[in-house]
Structure formats: C-alpha cells, structure tokens
Scaffold this motif. Structure first.
Motif, PDB file in Angstrom:
ATOM      1  N   ARG A  61       0.813  -1.216   0.000  1.00  0.00           N
ATOM      2  CA  ARG A  61       0.000   0.000   0.000  1.00  0.00           C
ATOM      3  C   ARG A  61       0.854   1.278   0.000  1.00  0.00           C
ATOM      4  NH1 ARG A  61      -3.055  -2.154  -2.186  1.00  0.00           N
ATOM      5  NH2 ARG A  61      -5.050  -3.063  -1.603  1.00  0.00           N
ATOM      6  N   ALA A  73       1.500  10.656 -10.880  1.00  0.00           N
ATOM      7  CA  ALA A  73       0.786   9.398 -11.144  1.00  0.00           C
ATOM      8  C   ALA A  73       1.761   8.224 -11.190  1.00  0.00           C
ATOM      9  CB  ALA A  73       0.022   9.500 -12.463  1.00  0.00           C
ATOM     10  N   GLY A  83       2.953   7.489  -7.646  1.00  0.00           N
ATOM     11  CA  GLY A  83       1.844   6.978  -6.848  1.00  0.00           C
ATOM     12  C   GLY A  83       1.411   5.584  -7.253  1.00  0.00           C
ATOM     13  N   SER A  84       1.814   5.158  -8.439  1.00  0.00           N
ATOM     14  CA  SER A  84       1.392   3.834  -8.916  1.00  0.00           C
ATOM     15  C   SER A  84       2.380   2.735  -8.547  1.00  0.00           C
ATOM     16  CB  SER A  84       1.207   3.854 -10.441  1.00  0.00           C
ATOM     17  OG  SER A  84       2.450   3.937 -11.096  1.00  0.00           O
ATOM     18  N   ILE A  85       3.539   3.126  -8.040  1.00  0.00           N
ATOM     19  CA  ILE A  85       4.563   2.120  -7.711  1.00  0.00           C
ATOM     20  C   ILE A  85       4.613   1.910  -6.207  1.00  0.00           C
ATOM     21  CG2 ILE A  85       6.994   1.471  -7.942  1.00  0.00           C
ATOM     22  CD1 ILE A  85       6.012   1.882 -10.638  1.00  0.00           C
ATOM     23  N   THR A  86       4.155   0.750  -5.758  1.00  0.00           N
ATOM     24  CA  THR A  86       4.242   0.441  -4.327  1.00  0.00           C
ATOM     25  C   THR A  86       5.645  -0.073  -4.001  1.00  0.00           C
ATOM     26  OG1 THR A  86       3.557  -1.843  -4.609  1.00  0.00           O
ATOM     27  CG2 THR A  86       1.798  -0.230  -4.285  1.00  0.00           C
ATOM     28  N   THR A 121       6.028  -3.474  -5.371  1.00  0.00           N
ATOM     29  CA  THR A 121       6.328  -3.486  -6.816  1.00  0.00           C
ATOM     30  C   THR A 121       7.794  -3.118  -7.049  1.00  0.00           C
ATOM     31  OG1 THR A 121       4.058  -2.964  -7.425  1.00  0.00           O
ATOM     32  CG2 THR A 121       5.745  -2.403  -9.029  1.00  0.00           C
ATOM     33  N   LEU A 134      -5.700   2.460  -7.707  1.00  0.00           N
ATOM     34  CA  LEU A 134      -5.703   1.015  -7.449  1.00  0.00           C
ATOM     35  C   LEU A 134      -5.443   0.209  -8.725  1.00  0.00           C
ATOM     36  CD1 LEU A 134      -8.387   0.421  -4.689  1.00  0.00           C
ATOM     37  CD2 LEU A 134      -5.919   0.168  -4.526  1.00  0.00           C
ATOM     38  N   LEU A 151      -3.940   1.270 -11.389  1.00  0.00           N
ATOM     39  CA  LEU A 151      -2.549   1.560 -11.787  1.00  0.00           C
ATOM     40  C   LEU A 151      -1.573   0.723 -10.968  1.00  0.00           C
ATOM     41  CD1 LEU A 151      -2.063   5.431 -12.261  1.00  0.00           C
ATOM     42  CD2 LEU A 151      -1.472   3.618 -13.877  1.00  0.00           C
ATOM     43  N   GLN A 152      -1.805   0.684  -9.661  1.00  0.00           N
ATOM     44  CA  GLN A 152      -0.902  -0.091  -8.801  1.00  0.00           C
ATOM     45  C   GLN A 152      -0.977  -1.581  -9.131  1.00  0.00           C
ATOM     46  OE1 GLN A 152      -1.935   1.036  -4.787  1.00  0.00           O
ATOM     47  NE2 GLN A 152      -1.147   3.116  -5.060  1.00  0.00           N
ATOM     48  N   ARG A 179       0.963  -2.208 -12.390  1.00  0.00           N
ATOM     49  CA  ARG A 179       2.386  -2.063 -12.086  1.00  0.00           C
ATOM     50  C   ARG A 179       2.901  -3.299 -11.351  1.00  0.00           C
ATOM     51  NH1 ARG A 179       5.532   1.927 -14.400  1.00  0.00           N
ATOM     52  NH2 ARG A 179       4.634   3.981 -14.152  1.00  0.00           N
TER      53      ARG A 179
END
Lengths: 147, 170
Positions: free
Chosen positions: A72, A116, A119-122, A125, B147, B149-150, B153
């Motif tokens: 998260r 973006a 924010g998309s890379i946890t 990941t 969500l 997008l994550q 990824r």
C-alpha cells in the motif's frame, strides 16, 4: 526528473528494510551499501520514523524495521515526506502572461504524470523491479570507503 | 520465527490457496448477467446493452484473437457466479504498432479482492496472448485511478512508448 538526495536515501532505506520484513538493519548496514554517511542517513530515518514507515529497535543489534504496508505504501508517499510535488502555480508577473500560463499548463502536465507514476509504484512493486534487476545481473558493489 | 514473519507467511499461503481455487475460463452466455451486475456494482453505471454487445463481439467472434475471460470459484458449481473478468484482443498496426495484446477491461468483485483473482485473470490473458503469437501487452488507465494503476504495475507493466493525447471539441 531528479530527486533530492534525502529522498533517494529514504527510498533506498525503505527498500532495504522492506526486503527483510521482521528483521532490523542498522544505519551503518544501509549506509555501507549505498555509500551514504551515517549522519545523513540518521536524519532521513528520523523522518521515516515520524511518518510511521519504520520503527526503531533499541539495544545490541538494534536498528530499524519497516513498519509500513509494502503493498500500500507508494514511492509518492516516501517522496512527499522530503519534497513537494505540487503542480506549478503562477508565482510571478511573467507566469501571469498568456505565455507564462501556457508554460505553466505544460509543466503541470509533466508534474501530473510524475505524480501518477510515483503513486502507482508500491514498495512491493519496487522490490519486484529490484529482483528483476538482480536477475539481469546487476549486483551491488559495496562501497569500499570506510566510514 | 517471529510473529511478523509468520503472519506474512500465513497471508502469502492463504493468498496462494485462494488463487489456486480460482478457475479462469472463457465467458459463456450465462455469465453475462453476472458481468453486467458486477460492472454496475463497481462503476455505479448500469450498461447492459454495452455488455451484451461486448459478449457478442468478444465472446463469440474471432476467438483466436479476442479473449473474454471470467474467474469463478473453483470449488463451486461452474457458472454459479463470476468473481471477475478480463477482456482483451490482439490489435495490429494501430498507431504504427506491430501486433500486440490490448487489455481494455478488468474487474474483480470487491468482496473477493486481494485474493489473487486479478492476478489469475492477468496471467490467463497473458498466456492467451503469448499462445496467439504476440510478445507485448498494453492497457490504458486513468492517471487518478490509483488502485488499477498499482495493480498493473505490480504485474510488471511499465510506461510504454506512447503518450495518450486528447482535445476538447468546442
């Protein structure tokens, strides 16, 4: 895009600690791998600690543990602790001109994409990406410089 | 082993079990009402006509290059419910691109999320694309839809070489 040194250090520290869930690493352990001074790293760890992303473990063999949720917590969460990623706002006479507004519009587009992406890379990941780099043969050269 | 590591291991095992229990197969006519309900629940916009048309085109035609897959609970009777779906097709020469797989829809029942269903659907359509002879897959996600997008990824998707552009028509 260029991140500030403290931001990069924070990302590296979080990645190292998240890779060892339930185990701690000392500032010296992390500093040695990335050739970062313990002084600078300690300051960064304080910020991460206040944000609840790491917890400190006291005593012999103490250090830090990752205390966030790797699935998260995103790179953006870490980056925003150290630098602002706000869209460009008009802040001068030049920016208020039609030319300045057009430039602000384009710079805002770039900022939005950067936000973006981060924010998309946890963290989870990022760990997968690290694993892929390692599988491709990218190995860490431990800094030889003594601290 | 300390409790944090133990809990993480237990969680991983549970997710692996859940993913193993998911069966992914091609859509059938009986699934369409479930797909319509799931999409309406998730998007808050009911669009039965759209999904019936999608089923006609992607569930029945050119099946060698169009893939409308659904996930269901492997332990239950087939067709008893759709836990999620993914739709994609192979497109060639659009935007100057060599043939590649495009995923244009993915949805998972909210109560069944974080159990590996999205990953199972993604893996299944990846396999279909590979079997069909392409070695690249693409999708498009709104920049503020964090969500999805994550998720993409986490499945290894990276920014591609194209920029999406648009214009307000006045």
């Amino acid at each position: 895009m260029k991140l500030q040194i403290s931001t990069r250090i924070a990302i590296f520290a979080v990645l190292e600690l998240a890779a060892r869930e339930g185990h701690q690493l000392s500032v010296a352990d992390i500093g040695e791998k990335y050739d970062i001074s313990s002084h600078h790293l300690a300051k960064v760890m304080n910020v991460l600690h206040r944000a609840g992303l790491v917890r400190s473990v006291r005593g012999a063999g103490g250090g830090y543990q990752f205390s966030g949720n790797a699935r998260r917590t995103t790179l953006l969460d870490v980056v925003q602790l150290f630098e602002e990623l706000t869209s460009a706002e008009p802040d001068s006479v030049a920016d208020a001109t039609p030319e300045g507004q057009a430039l602000v519009q384009i710079l805002s587009e770039i900022d939005d994409i950067a936000r973006a992406t981060l924010g998309s890379i946890t963290i989870a990941t990022m760990r997968k990406l690290v694993d892929r780099q390692e599988a491709a043969g990218i190995r860490t050269k431990v800094a030889k410089k003594s601290r | 082993m300390d409790s944090a590591v133990s809990n993480a291991k237990t969680e991983r095992v549970a997710k692996a079990d859940a993913a193993d229990a998911v069966r992914v197969r091609r859509v059938r006519a009986a699934d369409v009402p479930h797909v319509i309900d799931l999409d309406a629940h998730v998007t808050k916009i009911a669009k039965a006509a759209y999904w019936n048309d999608i089923f006609r085109r992607y569930g029945r035609q050119r099946l060698n290059e169009r893939f409308f897959l659904v996930a269901e609970d492997g332990a239950q009777r087939s067709g008893s419910g759709v836990l999620g779906f993914i739709i994609g097709e192979i497109r060639a020469w659009e935007f100057g691109s060599t043939p590649c797989g495009w995923v244009f829809a993915l949805s998972v029942e909210p109560r069944a999320r974080l159990a590996g269903i999205g990953s199972a659907l993604f893996a299944a359509i990846s396999e279909e694309f590979k079997k069909a002879g392409v070695n690249k897959m693409r999708t498009m996600v709104a920049r503020d839809s964090m969500l999805p997008l994550q998720f993409f990824r986490s499945e290894g998707m990276m920014a591609g070489p194209y920029l999406q552009l648009e214009k307000d028509l006045e």
